[in-house]
Design a protein around this motif. Structure first.
Motif, PDB file in Angstrom:
ATOM      1  N   GLU A   8       0.840  -1.184   0.000  1.00 59.83           N
ATOM      2  CA  GLU A   8       0.000   0.000   0.000  1.00 59.83           C
ATOM      3  C   GLU A   8       0.884   1.245   0.000  1.00 59.83           C
ATOM      4  N   GLY A   9       0.638   2.124  -0.957  1.00 58.98           N
ATOM      5  CA  GLY A   9       1.409   3.354  -1.055  1.00 58.98           C
ATOM      6  C   GLY A   9       2.695   3.230  -1.855  1.00 58.98           C
ATOM      7  N   ALA A  10       3.023   2.037  -2.304  1.00 60.34           N
ATOM      8  CA  ALA A  10       4.247   1.850  -3.078  1.00 60.34           C
ATOM      9  C   ALA A  10       4.046   2.338  -4.509  1.00 60.34           C
ATOM     10  N   SER A  75      11.765  -1.859  -2.850  1.00 59.71           N
ATOM     11  CA  SER A  75      11.769  -1.276  -1.501  1.00 59.71           C
ATOM     12  C   SER A  75      10.319  -1.069  -1.093  1.00 59.71           C
ATOM     13  N   SER A  76      10.120  -0.507   0.081  1.00 55.52           N
ATOM     14  CA  SER A  76       8.745  -0.238   0.504  1.00 55.52           C
ATOM     15  C   SER A  76       8.107   0.838  -0.365  1.00 55.52           C
ATOM     16  N   ASP A  77       8.936   1.544  -1.142  1.00 57.35           N
ATOM     17  CA  ASP A  77       8.436   2.620  -2.004  1.00 57.35           C
ATOM     18  C   ASP A  77       8.275   2.226  -3.462  1.00 57.35           C
TER      19      ASP A  77
END
Length: 194
Positions: A8-10, A75-77
Motif C-alpha cells: 500500500e502506497g508503493a 523497496s517499501s516505495d
C-alpha cells in the motif's frame, strides 16, 4: 497473505521484458518474481512449426501466447511489475497495449539468433521507451563483447548492454538494477535540460 510485503502506497513501475522467440523472457520473469508468475504458455504444435523458426532453440517445447507477469519489490516505495511479451511476430499486436504506462524495457538478445530482437528494438525506439539490452548467455553459445553486440544491433552508445543468465535469479536481478539505474540517469538528464 503471510510473508507478503505491504504494497500500500508503493510506487508501481511497469517494465516490459521483450525479445525474440526463445530468448528467455519467461525464464527471466520466473527467475526474479517474488510471486508465482502468471504464464500463458502453450505447447508448440506441428501447425505452429510451419510458422515458428526453431533454429537454435530445438529443445523448446512451449511458447508464450499472451504474456508473462511477475512482481518484485525493490523497496517499501517501489514495486516492479514485469510483463513478458510474446516473441513471435503474430502476437505483436498485443505489444502496443502492453506498452501503455511502461517506464522502460529489457530487450533479451540471444546471440544464436541476434536478428530476432530487432523488432523489439524498433518498437521501443519508435515509442521513445527507454530500454537496455540483456544478452542471455545460453550454454554453448558464442560470447561477444559489449561493443560487438552494440555494433551488430546498431544501437547507440547510450543504451546499456549487459550479459546475463536468465535462469539465475541474481543475474536477472542485476539486469533489472541496470535498467533502473539507466532510467534514473535518463530522467535526471531530462531534468537538467528543462
Amino acid at each position: 497473505m503471510a510473508g507478503s510485503p505491504d504494497l500500500e502506497g508503493a510506487q508501481a513501475v511497469k517494465i516490459l521484458i521483450a525479445g525474440g522467440f526463445g530468448a528467455g523472457k519467461t525464464t527471466l520473469v520466473s527467475a526474479v518474481s517474488e510471486i508465482k508468475p502468471l504464464r500463458t504458455e502453450e505447447r508448440l504444435s506441428e501447425l505452429g512449426a510451419a510458422v515458428d523458426d526453431l533454429t537454435g532453440v530445438g529443445g523448446k517445447t512451449t511458447t508464450t501466447v499472451a504474456l508473462d507477469f511477475g512482481r518484485i519489490t525493490i523497496s517499501s516505495d517501489v514495486v516492479l511489475y514485469l510483463f513478458g511479451t510474446p516473441g513471435q511476430d503474430r502476437f505483436w499486436f498485443m505489444w502496443k497495449e502492453m506498452s501503455v504506462g511502461a517506464l522502460g524495457a529489457v530487450v533479451l538478445a540471444d546471440t544464436r539468433r541476434l536478428g530476432d530482437c530487432f523488432g523489439a528494438l524498433d518498437f521501443f525506439e519508435s515509442r521513445n521507451i527507454p530500454f537496455i539490452v540483456a544478452v542471455n548467455c545460453f550454454d554453448g553459445a558464442d560470447i561477444y563483447e559489449e561493443d560487438e553486440v552494440r555494433q551488430a544491433l546498431d544501437i547507440g552508445a547510450h543504451v546499456p548492454v549487459q550479459q546475463c543468465d536468465a535462469r539465475d535469479r541474481r543475474s536477472s536481478k542485476q539486469v533489472l538494477v541496470r535498467l533502473l539505474e539507466y532510467l534514473m540517469a535518463t530522467a535526471m538528464a531530462h531534468q537538467r535540460y528543462r
